[in-house]
Structures are given as structure tokens and as C-alpha cells.
Design an enzyme around this catalytic site. Structure first.
Site, mmCIF file in Angstrom:
data_model
loop_
_atom_site.group_PDB
_atom_site.id
_atom_site.type_symbol
_atom_site.label_atom_id
_atom_site.label_comp_id
_atom_site.label_asym_id
_atom_site.label_seq_id
_atom_site.Cartn_x
_atom_site.Cartn_y
_atom_site.Cartn_z
ATOM 1 N N GLU A 91 30.403 -84.390 67.122
ATOM 2 C CA GLU A 91 29.951 -83.512 68.189
ATOM 3 C C GLU A 91 30.431 -82.092 67.928
ATOM 4 O OE1 GLU A 91 31.296 -85.132 71.859
ATOM 5 O OE2 GLU A 91 30.057 -86.942 71.725
ATOM 6 N N ASP A 131 14.336 -98.698 76.624
ATOM 7 C CA ASP A 131 15.466 -98.089 77.327
ATOM 8 C C ASP A 131 15.470 -96.577 77.141
ATOM 9 O OD1 ASP A 131 18.022 -98.371 78.828
ATOM 10 O OD2 ASP A 131 18.867 -97.531 76.995
#
Length: 313
Positions: free
Chosen positions: A221, A246
Site C-alpha cells: 500500500e 461478490d
């Protein structure tokens, strides 16, 4: 394999003729020449780093020394070399795969959850095509024990990407591209502790809303412009179909992505909307997806996958 003399310029004319006729041998010969040039530069740099000039040397000595280095470089490259030529050949035979995957994350990198990006068509796939795909839906991506090629990866998820893309109103190739970015074209899929695939194609994390299976893995990240590695929990699915279903639910049920879903059929608007909503911390996330979606590797993989499915139906 014998090397030609550096003074034999006919070898280069022959190489040009082979290239014009699309002779496969020209690819290897060109790669060998490139490796020879690299070796020559290495030798030149080594000599430039010497402690001083040879007191017995001169311009003539330097001239013959350079010719000697060129011949040595040709000779080394003509054999096994350093392996650079073989690497170039593999890359060129795979089209622009290396260029495409240079932007691919090796680990999931999104802050929250992934979004789809589609293909050339938002038409829903036929029920027969989905039925055919369902027979291998939960099978491992590389059951034969080898790594997936981009073509195999696209073929394994295309029916589900088309179905999800139709629900989201975007081209299917965008969703395939996002999945390719998140998983390295299927080569870096998240797996459960027992080795089974988690089928998480979009890097969706397992937050408090998720009641299903989870998998713990390392992710990358961006924080303050720097990439950092962290351990995080991600959603795990029983099949490819469940993963894509999903993904659609995740986007539609999350208010933060409402603006991204108002894309009007514009794929770029959709991906940029995901990025603005904080789908991923990577500041180039949308651009990377578009780069893969519009690349030659994707086009070739889609062309190879669709004829097979047409024959099955």
C-alpha cells in the site's frame, strides 16, 4: 556454435534479409547480437576503469584492443552467453507481456476492495457459455502444475467477467484487466493455508462486513507517496463465479462507489471513479488498468478465448 568475425559485415546483411522474410532464426540471431553489444560495453567499461594508460600503448594499440574486445564479445554471445539472449527471445515471443506486466502488482495492493473493468462488449454471455465454464469453475488455475499464460488466465475468467460487466454496464476487458493487475495475470493468486486458491481476483479485504472465509497475506500500500508492505486479511471464495458476484455486490452496496457506477458506459470514467473513491492506494491504479485493458496482450488473449467458447456453444 561458432561466432563470425566482427569484420565480416555480410552477416548483418544476411540478418536483415532473414528479418524481412520473418525467419524465426532472425529472432535468435538478433538477440545474440544484442547480447554481444552488451558484453562489448562491459569490456569497454572495465578497461576504462583501469588504473592508468599502458606506457607501451597508443592509438594503434587501442584500435586493435577494441577489435579484440568486439571479437571476444561475439564469441561469448555465440555460446551460452549470459542468458540475456534467451530472456529476450522469451519476452519477444510473448508479445508485449513483459511491458504489460511491468505495471502488475505481485500482491494485492488496494486499501479497501477491488472494482471491475470490462471488455469490448457489455453483452451478457450466453447461459450455455456459463454452463460450460461452471464445470471448471472451482478448479485450480494451474492444475497441470505450470504457470498460467495470459491467454489461459483470460479464458478461465472471461465468462464471469462478461456477466459481471453486463451488470455494471462496462466493457468486460476492464474487469479482466483489473483482475490481471491484482493477480499478476493469475500467477500471484492468494491461497489458503492448505494451498487452495482463494479466488480473490480484485483484492477485496475481509472487513467487519465479511462473514465468509478469509486468507492472511502480505499486501503493498502507498502511504505518503511510499510503498509499504503489510499483512492483511482478504476475502476467500469457493469459486470464480462467487468472486465476481461478490465484486458486483461490493460495488453496488457501498455508497462510496456510487459516483464510479455513474460512468455512462465510459470505462475510463469508471476506473477513475474507483480510484477517486479510494478503492486502491496506488495513485496510478486507474491508468494501470486501462493500460492492460487496451494492450496487445489483452486483445490477443480475448481473441484466443472467444473462438473456443463459440465452438463449445
Amino acid at each position: 556454435m561458432r561466432s563470425a568475425a566482427v569484420t565480416d559485415f555480410s552477416q548483418y546483411a544476411q540478418l536483415r534479409a532473414q528479418a524481412r522474410s520473418d525467419d524465426p532464426a532472425a529472432l535468435r540471431a538478433t538477440a545474440k547480437q544484442f547480447e554481444a553489444l552488451l558484453l562489448q560495453q562491459m569490456l569497454k567499461s572495465m578497461r576504462a576503469a583501469s588504473l592508468g594508460d599502458d606506457v607501451l600503448g597508443g592509438e594503434q594499440t587501442q584500435f586493435y584492443q577494441e577489435m579484440f574486445d568486439q571479437q571476444i564479445a561475439q564469441h561469448l554471445a555465440a555460446g551460452r552467453g549470459l542468458g540475456i539472449a534467451d530472456l529476450m527471445i522469451r519476452q519477444m515471443q510473448n508479445g508485449d507481456v513483459s511491458r504489460q506486466t511491468s505495471d502488475v502488482r505481485r500482491d494485492p495492493v488496494s486499501t479497501l476492495a477491488p472494482l471491475p473493468r470490462a471488455s469490448e462488449s457489455s453483452v451478457s454471455p450466453s447461459s450455455q457459455a456459463l454452463a460450460n465454464a461452471a464445470s471448471v469453475d472451482a478448479a485450480p488455475l494451474a492444475s497441470h502444475g505450470s504457470r498460467l499464460t495470459p491467454h489461459e488466465f483470460v479464458r478461465s475468467i472471461l465468462p464471469y467477467a462478461e456477466k459481471a460487466a453486463a451488470e455494471l454496464g462496462i466493457p468486460a476487458r476492464v474487469l479482466v484487466a483489473q483482475a490481471a493487475l491484482e493477480t499478476g495475470w493469475g500467477q500471484q493468486m492468494m491461497r489458503r493455508a492448505d494451498g487452495r486458491p482463494a479466488f480473490n481476483y480484485f483484492g477485496i479485504k475481509a472487513d467487519t462486513r465479511w462473514q465468509g472465509e478469509k486468507v492472511q497475506t502480505m499486501t503493498r500500500e502507498f502511504e505518503n507517496g511510499e510503498m509499504r508492505r503489510r499483512s492483511a486479511e482478504f476475502r476467500a471464495y469457493d469459486s470464480r463465479a462467487a468472486a465476481f458476484d461478490d465484486y458486483v455486490r461490493f460495488l453496488k452496496s457501498n455508497p462510496r462507489y456510487a459516483q464510479a457506477l455513474r460512468h455512462g458506459g465510459d470505462a475510463a470514467r469508471f476506473t477513475s471513479g474507483l480510484q477517486k473513491a479510494g478503492y486502491a492506494t496506488d495513485p496510478a491504479y486507474a491508468r494501470k488498468i486501462q493500460h492492460i485493458a487496451d494492450g496487445q496482450t489483452m486483445k490477443a488473449a480475448l481473441q484466443a478465448a472467444r473462438p473456443v467458447r463459440l465452438i463449445q456453444t
